[in-house]
Motif scaffolding. Structure first.
Motif, PDB file in Angstrom:
ATOM      1  N   HIS A  57     -12.230  20.923 -13.445  1.00 22.65           N
ATOM      2  CA  HIS A  57     -12.507  20.374 -14.786  1.00 22.65           C
ATOM      3  C   HIS A  57     -11.556  20.942 -15.820  1.00 22.65           C
ATOM      4  CE1 HIS A  57     -16.219  17.970 -14.117  1.00 22.65           C
ATOM      5  NE2 HIS A  57     -16.322  18.753 -13.058  1.00 22.65           N
ATOM      6  N   PHE A  58     -10.265  20.918 -15.486  1.00 20.85           N
ATOM      7  CA  PHE A  58      -9.257  21.444 -16.404  1.00 20.85           C
ATOM      8  C   PHE A  58      -9.317  20.679 -17.721  1.00 20.85           C
ATOM      9  CE2 PHE A  58      -4.687  21.935 -17.706  1.00 20.85           C
ATOM     10  CZ  PHE A  58      -4.732  23.303 -17.877  1.00 20.85           C
ATOM     11  N   GLY A  59      -9.459  21.413 -18.812  1.00 19.06           N
ATOM     12  CA  GLY A  59      -9.592  20.763 -20.122  1.00 19.06           C
ATOM     13  C   GLY A  59     -10.168  21.735 -21.121  1.00 19.06           C
ATOM     14  N   HIS A  60     -11.085  21.243 -21.932  1.00 20.80           N
ATOM     15  CA  HIS A  60     -11.628  22.041 -23.036  1.00 20.80           C
ATOM     16  C   HIS A  60     -12.327  23.324 -22.560  1.00 20.80           C
ATOM     17  CE1 HIS A  60     -13.677  23.123 -26.726  1.00 20.80           C
ATOM     18  NE2 HIS A  60     -14.831  23.059 -26.097  1.00 20.80           N
ATOM     19  N   LEU A  61     -13.182  23.195 -21.532  1.00 17.34           N
ATOM     20  CA  LEU A  61     -13.967  24.373 -21.106  1.00 17.34           C
ATOM     21  C   LEU A  61     -13.194  25.291 -20.172  1.00 17.34           C
ATOM     22  CD1 LEU A  61     -17.592  23.118 -20.389  1.00 17.34           C
ATOM     23  CD2 LEU A  61     -16.834  24.659 -22.191  1.00 17.34           C
ATOM     24  N   LEU A  62     -12.294  24.746 -19.425  1.00 19.06           N
ATOM     25  CA  LEU A  62     -11.527  25.555 -18.477  1.00 19.06           C
ATOM     26  C   LEU A  62     -10.036  25.358 -18.767  1.00 19.06           C
ATOM     27  CD1 LEU A  62     -12.296  26.223 -14.783  1.00 19.06           C
ATOM     28  CD2 LEU A  62      -9.944  25.723 -15.476  1.00 19.06           C
ATOM     29  N   ALA A 107      -8.406  23.429   0.597  1.00 19.93           N
ATOM     30  CA  ALA A 107      -8.998  22.115   0.306  1.00 19.93           C
ATOM     31  C   ALA A 107      -9.473  22.095  -1.140  1.00 19.93           C
ATOM     32  CB  ALA A 107     -10.176  21.857   1.243  1.00 19.93           C
ATOM     33  N   ILE A 108      -9.026  21.091  -1.881  1.00 21.74           N
ATOM     34  CA  ILE A 108      -9.458  20.916  -3.281  1.00 21.74           C
ATOM     35  C   ILE A 108     -10.226  19.597  -3.344  1.00 21.74           C
ATOM     36  CG2 ILE A 108      -8.727  20.757  -5.688  1.00 21.74           C
ATOM     37  CD1 ILE A 108      -6.123  22.183  -4.908  1.00 21.74           C
ATOM     38  N   THR A 109     -11.537  19.701  -3.631  1.00 20.34           N
ATOM     39  CA  THR A 109     -12.378  18.508  -3.472  1.00 20.34           C
ATOM     40  C   THR A 109     -12.785  17.860  -4.812  1.00 20.34           C
ATOM     41  OG1 THR A 109     -14.306  19.948  -3.147  1.00 20.34           O
ATOM     42  CG2 THR A 109     -13.256  19.085  -1.172  1.00 20.34           C
ATOM     43  N   GLY A 110     -11.793  17.602  -5.652  1.00 22.82           N
ATOM     44  CA  GLY A 110     -12.031  16.696  -6.767  1.00 22.82           C
ATOM     45  C   GLY A 110     -12.477  17.274  -8.085  1.00 22.82           C
ATOM     46  N   ASP A 111     -12.462  16.393  -9.101  1.00 28.70           N
ATOM     47  CA  ASP A 111     -12.651  16.771 -10.502  1.00 28.70           C
ATOM     48  C   ASP A 111     -11.648  17.857 -10.880  1.00 28.70           C
ATOM     49  OD1 ASP A 111     -14.604  14.878 -10.781  1.00 28.70           O
ATOM     50  OD2 ASP A 111     -16.237  16.267 -11.215  1.00 28.70           O
ATOM     51  N   LEU A 112     -10.395  17.537 -10.660  1.00 31.77           N
ATOM     52  CA  LEU A 112      -9.330  18.471 -11.049  1.00 31.77           C
ATOM     53  C   LEU A 112      -9.241  18.556 -12.565  1.00 31.77           C
ATOM     54  CD1 LEU A 112      -8.497  17.258  -8.096  1.00 31.77           C
ATOM     55  CD2 LEU A 112      -6.361  18.389  -8.583  1.00 31.77           C
ATOM     56  N   VAL A 113      -9.373  17.406 -13.232  1.00 32.68           N
ATOM     57  CA  VAL A 113      -9.375  17.407 -14.696  1.00 32.68           C
ATOM     58  C   VAL A 113     -10.778  17.064 -15.195  1.00 32.68           C
ATOM     59  CG1 VAL A 113      -6.948  16.745 -14.870  1.00 32.68           C
ATOM     60  CG2 VAL A 113      -8.707  14.971 -14.882  1.00 32.68           C
ATOM     61  N   ASP A 114     -11.035  17.440 -16.463  1.00 34.81           N
ATOM     62  CA  ASP A 114     -12.347  17.120 -17.029  1.00 34.81           C
ATOM     63  C   ASP A 114     -12.343  15.717 -17.630  1.00 34.81           C
ATOM     64  OD1 ASP A 114     -15.034  17.900 -17.667  1.00 34.81           O
ATOM     65  OD2 ASP A 114     -14.396  17.905 -19.760  1.00 34.81           O
ATOM     66  N   PRO A 132      -6.043   8.070 -12.746  1.00 36.07           N
ATOM     67  CA  PRO A 132      -6.011   8.723 -11.435  1.00 36.07           C
ATOM     68  C   PRO A 132      -4.631   8.786 -10.795  1.00 36.07           C
ATOM     69  CG  PRO A 132      -7.256   6.654 -11.365  1.00 36.07           C
ATOM     70  CD  PRO A 132      -7.019   6.974 -12.796  1.00 36.07           C
ATOM     71  N   ARG A 133      -3.799   7.773 -11.073  1.00 32.03           N
ATOM     72  CA  ARG A 133      -2.465   7.788 -10.452  1.00 32.03           C
ATOM     73  C   ARG A 133      -1.645   8.976 -10.925  1.00 32.03           C
ATOM     74  NH1 ARG A 133      -0.161   1.608 -10.455  1.00 32.03           N
ATOM     75  NH2 ARG A 133      -1.955   0.665  -9.430  1.00 32.03           N
ATOM     76  N   THR A 134      -1.850   9.381 -12.167  1.00 34.94           N
ATOM     77  CA  THR A 134      -1.139  10.554 -12.693  1.00 34.94           C
ATOM     78  C   THR A 134      -1.559  11.800 -11.923  1.00 34.94           C
ATOM     79  OG1 THR A 134      -1.014   9.553 -14.876  1.00 34.94           O
ATOM     80  CG2 THR A 134      -0.763  11.936 -14.779  1.00 34.94           C
ATOM     81  N   ILE A 135      -2.828  11.871 -11.561  1.00 34.90           N
ATOM     82  CA  ILE A 135      -3.339  13.024 -10.810  1.00 34.90           C
ATOM     83  C   ILE A 135      -2.740  13.020  -9.401  1.00 34.90           C
ATOM     84  CG2 ILE A 135      -5.416  14.247 -10.043  1.00 34.90           C
ATOM     85  CD1 ILE A 135      -5.401  13.848 -13.051  1.00 34.90           C
ATOM     86  N   VAL A 136      -2.740  11.863  -8.781  1.00 36.05           N
ATOM     87  CA  VAL A 136      -2.211  11.766  -7.405  1.00 36.05           C
ATOM     88  C   VAL A 136      -0.717  12.102  -7.390  1.00 36.05           C
ATOM     89  CG1 VAL A 136      -1.738  10.176  -5.496  1.00 36.05           C
ATOM     90  CG2 VAL A 136      -3.953  10.120  -6.646  1.00 36.05           C
ATOM     91  N   ARG A 137       0.009  11.534  -8.342  1.00 31.56           N
ATOM     92  CA  ARG A 137       1.456  11.781  -8.390  1.00 31.56           C
ATOM     93  C   ARG A 137       1.745  13.256  -8.691  1.00 31.56           C
ATOM     94  NH1 ARG A 137       3.309   8.236 -12.497  1.00 31.56           N
ATOM     95  NH2 ARG A 137       2.965   9.956 -13.873  1.00 31.56           N
TER      96      ARG A 137
END
Ligand SMILES: [Fe+2]
Length: 281
Positions: A71-76, A97-104, A139-144
């Motif tokens: 949840h990268f963003g305001h809180l983290l 293994a990174i299982t999602g919600d990389l950004v908030d 999401p494409r920005t995250i994947v790329r």
């Protein structure tokens, strides 16, 4: 959807409003103490041992660092992210293994996020699947970003980690329902995976039906409010598989608390990085 000009959806705008009302406003009223207390909680390294007769003998004793719900963003922010990255690096896992919600919320911070996540390396690779929050913006920005940083995004695909006879790792994009998870897993093809990554723990229903030995998931944040001494009694009422480890026949699931959250409160539910020690029974 264009890569250059993200088109922000109604879902993004409603999440922004929720974030302002339930997170930023209460934190501002309390003079920033809510966020300060939230990020002051140490990130726990949780060692988990699991075993399955279906786990390939060649990978008996494999150590997987499981990071989720950043949840990268305001809180983290960047400092807390580096704490998590450093903690994962100290584990020296065979696979990450990174299982999602990389950004908030916003994918605009992705370059900074992946500058840090790009520091992660493991002999069998660093695999990533997306969560619901990664779909709020672009999401494409995250994947790329993940790919450019040397990570391996798994969007309904499976591949061998460690060469031709390697571990078969499957990963699915965000999905909400059991049926949707099942359909996405079916798209991965390639027979029965050894390791299955999904943001939503509901995907375990499909994994168990196929006899997949190990599934890793996040999404629930362990309920954020849990009963002391029993993490599976928590505030998540919509998931039967809400926190910790579950074993059904020869299929195992671990649902991590993750390191971040969109709401700054955790009770008996510390932020964690799980280290899975996976054995052949
Ligand atoms: Fe999350």
């Amino acid at each position: 959807m264009s890569d250059a000009q993200p088109r922000r959806t109604l879902r993004y705008h409603s999440a922004t409003i929720r974030n302002a009302l339930l997170t930023k406003l209460p934190d501002a009223i309390l003079g920033g103490r809510l966020k300060a207390r939230h990020v002051a909680q140490p990130i726990r390294i949780e060692d988990i041992t699991l075993a399955s007769a279906h786990w390939p003998r060649a990978f008996d004793g494999l150590r997987i660092a499981h990071l989720s719900d950043i949840h990268f963003g305001h809180l983290l922010g960047d400092e807390r992210l580096m704490q998590a990255v450093d903690a994962v690096r100290t584990v020296n896992a065979d696979l990450i293994a990174i299982t999602g919600d990389l950004v908030d919320l916003s994918a605009r911070e992705a370059p900074q996020l992946f500058e840090r996540l790009g520091l992660l390396r493991a002999p069998l690779g660093v695999f990533v699947v997306l969560g619901n929050h990664d779909h709020l913006d672009h999401p494409r920005t995250i994947v790329r970003g993940a790919r450019d940083a040397g990570l391996i995004p798994l969007m309904d695909i499976s591949l061998r980690a460690g060469g031709h006879d390697g571990l078969l790792v499957a990963g699915i994009d965000w999905c909400k329902s059991i049926d949707h998870c099942e359909a996405r897993l079916r798209r991965c093809g390639a027979g029965r995976a050894d390791l299955f990554l999904a943001h939503n723990p509901k995907a375990f229903v499909a994994a168990h039906a196929r006899g997949i030995p190990l599934t890793l998931a996040g999404h629930t944040h362990g309920g954020q409010l849990a009963r002391r001494g029993n993490r599976q009694h928590n505030l998540v009422f919509t998931q039967r598989l809400s926190a910790g480890k579950y074993e059904r026949d020869e299929s195992c699931l671990y649902v991590t608390n993750g390191v971040g959250a969109w709401f700054p409160l955790r009770v008996n539910c510390p932020p964690e990085i799980a280290v899975i020690h996976m054995h052949t029974r």
